[in-house]
Design a protein around this motif. Structure first.
Motif, PDB file in Angstrom:
ATOM      1  N   LYS A   1      -2.990  -1.022   3.938  1.00 34.27           N
ATOM      2  CA  LYS A   1      -1.909  -0.191   3.389  1.00 34.27           C
ATOM      3  C   LYS A   1      -0.933  -1.046   2.581  1.00 34.27           C
ATOM      4  O   LYS A   1      -0.457  -0.628   1.514  1.00 34.27           O
ATOM      5  CB  LYS A   1      -1.177   0.534   4.519  1.00 34.27           C
ATOM      6  N   GLN A   2      -0.632  -2.241   3.076  1.00 33.36           N
ATOM      7  CA  GLN A   2       0.228  -3.150   2.321  1.00 33.36           C
ATOM      8  C   GLN A   2      -0.428  -3.514   0.983  1.00 33.36           C
ATOM      9  O   GLN A   2       0.215  -3.506  -0.070  1.00 33.36           O
ATOM     10  CB  GLN A   2       0.491  -4.419   3.131  1.00 33.36           C
ATOM     11  N   ALA A   3      -1.703  -3.834   1.031  1.00 31.44           N
ATOM     12  CA  ALA A   3      -2.421  -4.208  -0.183  1.00 31.44           C
ATOM     13  C   ALA A   3      -2.461  -3.064  -1.187  1.00 31.44           C
ATOM     14  O   ALA A   3      -2.290  -3.271  -2.394  1.00 31.44           O
ATOM     15  CB  ALA A   3      -3.838  -4.657   0.168  1.00 31.44           C
ATOM     16  N   ALA A   4      -2.683  -1.852  -0.697  1.00 39.84           N
ATOM     17  CA  ALA A   4      -2.717  -0.694  -1.588  1.00 39.84           C
ATOM     18  C   ALA A   4      -1.368  -0.468  -2.252  1.00 39.84           C
ATOM     19  O   ALA A   4      -1.291  -0.168  -3.456  1.00 39.84           O
ATOM     20  CB  ALA A   4      -3.148   0.547  -0.803  1.00 39.84           C
TER      21      ALA A   4
ATOM     22  N   ASN B   1       3.027   2.149  -9.285  1.00 37.98           N
ATOM     23  CA  ASN B   1       3.234   2.119 -10.743  1.00 37.98           C
ATOM     24  C   ASN B   1       1.940   1.760 -11.470  1.00 37.98           C
ATOM     25  O   ASN B   1       1.954   1.076 -12.498  1.00 37.98           O
ATOM     26  CB  ASN B   1       4.353   1.146 -11.131  1.00 37.98           C
ATOM     27  N   SER B   2       0.833   2.215 -10.909  1.00 36.88           N
ATOM     28  CA  SER B   2      -0.498   1.985 -11.486  1.00 36.88           C
ATOM     29  C   SER B   2      -0.823   0.504 -11.611  1.00 36.88           C
ATOM     30  O   SER B   2      -1.603   0.091 -12.478  1.00 36.88           O
ATOM     31  CB  SER B   2      -0.607   2.663 -12.861  1.00 36.88           C
ATOM     32  N   GLY B   3      -0.234  -0.302 -10.735  1.00 38.46           N
ATOM     33  CA  GLY B   3      -0.464  -1.743 -10.810  1.00 38.46           C
ATOM     34  C   GLY B   3       0.248  -2.421 -11.953  1.00 38.46           C
ATOM     35  O   GLY B   3       0.059  -3.621 -12.185  1.00 38.46           O
TER      36      GLY B   3
ATOM     37  N   VAL C   1       5.087  -8.177 -10.342  1.00 41.25           N
ATOM     38  CA  VAL C   1       4.824  -8.748  -9.016  1.00 41.25           C
ATOM     39  C   VAL C   1       3.827  -7.904  -8.231  1.00 41.25           C
ATOM     40  O   VAL C   1       3.826  -7.891  -7.005  1.00 41.25           O
ATOM     41  CB  VAL C   1       6.134  -8.927  -8.211  1.00 41.25           C
ATOM     42  N   ALA C   2       2.944  -7.200  -8.925  1.00 40.96           N
ATOM     43  CA  ALA C   2       1.886  -6.448  -8.253  1.00 40.96           C
ATOM     44  C   ALA C   2       0.890  -7.412  -7.607  1.00 40.96           C
ATOM     45  O   ALA C   2       0.734  -8.559  -8.035  1.00 40.96           O
ATOM     46  CB  ALA C   2       1.163  -5.548  -9.250  1.00 40.96           C
TER      47      ALA C   2
ATOM     48  N   PHE D   1      -3.117  -6.324 -14.483  1.00 39.30           N
ATOM     49  CA  PHE D   1      -1.991  -5.413 -14.735  1.00 39.30           C
ATOM     50  C   PHE D   1      -2.434  -3.955 -14.725  1.00 39.30           C
ATOM     51  O   PHE D   1      -2.076  -3.144 -15.578  1.00 39.30           O
ATOM     52  CB  PHE D   1      -1.305  -5.750 -16.071  1.00 39.30           C
ATOM     53  N   GLY D   2      -3.219  -3.620 -13.736  1.00 38.47           N
ATOM     54  CA  GLY D   2      -3.683  -2.253 -13.558  1.00 38.47           C
ATOM     55  C   GLY D   2      -3.987  -2.022 -12.087  1.00 38.47           C
ATOM     56  O   GLY D   2      -3.884  -2.932 -11.253  1.00 38.47           O
TER      57      GLY D   2
END
Length: 465
Positions: free
Chosen positions: A265-268, A274-276, A280-281, A368-369
């Motif tokens: 869940k943290q990773a998701a 914000n669609s990745g 800092v994604a 970035f996605g």
């Protein structure tokens, strides 16, 4: 759909109608609006105007500058819905999140309205008959170049710090959200004297004219590493100070002693919010083999629940998909997503890749996605070593129940921000310096006021007699 520049009565963006920017809605492909880009002469004129206004604005009492910022912040709050509407239509950012970004921007302006007047220098202990001071002074004209993924919040941070410290500004928003940027500039400008704040629309060429102008004293840029390096080269020729927050390839380490479903869940959250499209994604995941299977299955389930997400435009969506197809061609396995949907717009599914290996672009480059590449490692030390081996240095996250591992990780990771057991969060007032390809300088927090000023040492002795 009507042109937003007409619908919202935005200011004229430039005279060069032959070099225009067309923005299409990334969700359905419909026309959002067209904006003419500024000419080189217009950019030069804005920089010159800001230079002429710099003397009087620098000498405006700090409390008056703070009051102007406070009034401007109230105006941004009042227009938060308008800013969110335009932002959503230009970039696909969900309206509620876009409104949160606008309100966060207003809050940042308020913060600098308070911090600016109390920003101070130091007195020095010299001869008792003399006075010795270190005094912060504004640097002059600041060029502010901002991204599209959180346009109002990011811009307000840089604009607020620059204006609070007595600098004048020429502000260029991303060409992917020019309507949002021009609307923000139009909201803010009436609260400052003529010449203090200019807004300009344009593409990378316009940004290069601005960053390379001899009349600019500071270039503050949030965006891609490639653009940041070009700005640094231009500033080396003019002598301007450079503040850069650029790309990131942020790792997430998952230790063997954490709940793998919670970790998923943290990773998701880190990979798909914000669609990745957040600097800092979570960009790459290193998971201990002991929990890898449960973690990956749970992460894939999170991706399936998330479904399709809007990306800013089709070229960006295609670049994200190229990273995924490269990984699959090199042996990675699609656990969720990874298929470009039919129809108009620039949507892409939340995607999970397992079996990722070093050398794949999803691990070495910023995607970035909404893509979560999973690399299984034999132990925590191996994961930490691979997480550290990267060209970027923005942020990292560690999920572990071991204090020993947490301490070792935050000390070893060569990044500006380390988060332990939470992909997002932190106390207010913190500020970090990115490293390596991720940039340089404080880009937020109270320390940004120091970046926007230069220090003068003053020594005063009484005249003899």
């Amino acid at each position: 759909m009507t042109d937003l520049a007409v619908e919202l009565d935005l200011p004229a963006a430039g005279a060069d109608t032959a070099r225009g920017i067309r923005i299409d809605n990334p969700v359905d492909g419909s026309l959002v609006g067209r904006i003419a880009m500024a000419t080189r002469e217009e950019v030069t004129g804005m920089v010159a105007s800001a230079g002429r206004a710099a003397y009087s604005w620098a000498r405006t009492p700090a409390a008056e500058r703070g009051a102007a910022l406070r009034a401007a912040a109230a105006a941004v709050r009042d227009r938060a819905d308008d800013l969110a509407q335009v932002n959503e239509r230009e970039t696909g950012k969900p309206g509620a999140e876009a409104r949160e970004g606008a309100l966060a921007g207003a809050g940042t302006l308020e913060q600098y309205a308070e911090l600016g007047p109390v920003h101070r220098g130091r007195s020095l202990l010299g001869d008792v008959s003399a006075t010795d001071l270190m005094v912060p002074e504004p640097r002059g004209v600041v060029a502010v170049l901002t991204p599209w993924n959180d346009p109002v919040a990011v811009a307000c941070g840089l604009l607020g710090a620059a204006l609070a410290t007595g600098n004048t500004v020429v502000y260029k928003p991303s060409e992917r959200c020019p309507h949002t940027g021009l609307l923000l500039g139009d909201i803010l400008a009436p609260y400052f004297p003529a010449g203090v704040l200019h807004s300009v629309a344009g593409d990378g060429e316009v940004g290069a004219w601005l960053a390379g102008s001899a009349g600019v004293d500071v270039v503050a840029h949030v965006g891609s590493t490639r653009t940041g390096r070009s700005i640094a080269e231009a500033a080396a020729r003019t002598g301007a100070k450079v503040l850069l927050e650029n790309g990131g390839n942020d790792p997430l380490l998952v230790d063997s002693d954490v709940d793998p479903v919670w970790a998923a869940k943290q990773a998701a959250t880190g990979a798909f919010v914000n669609s990745g499209q957040i600097c800092v994604a979570v960009e790459r995941i290193y998971v201990h083999r002991a929990v890898a299977d449960v973690f990956t299955d749970a992460l894939a389930a999170e991706a399936e629940r998330t479904g399709l997400l809007p990306l800013v435009d089709v070229p960006h969506r295609d670049g994200v998909h190229e990273h995924v197809t490269d990984a699959v061609a090199r042996g990675a396995v699609l656990k969720a997503g990874g298929v470009v949907p039919d129809g108009p717009g620039a949507q892409y599914p939340a995607t999970v890749l397992s079996g990722c290996e070093p050398g794949m672009r999803v691990l070495t480059e910023e995607t970035f996605g909404p893509v979560a590449p999973v690399r299984v490692v034999e132990d925590f030390e191996r994961g930490l070593n691979e997480a550290c081996d990267d060209a970027y240095g923005l942020a990292a996250t560690v999920l572990t129940s071991s204090m020993e591992h947490a301490q070792r990780a935050w000390r070893a990771l060569p990044v500006g921000t380390v988060k332990v057991n939470a992909v997002f969060g932190g106390a207010p007032g913190g500020a970090a310096q990115p490293r390596r390809a991720s940039g340089q300088g404080f880009g937020y927090g109270p320390e940004l006021l120091d970046e926007m000023t230069t220090t003068k040492v003053v020594h005063i002795e009484p005249a003899p007699g």
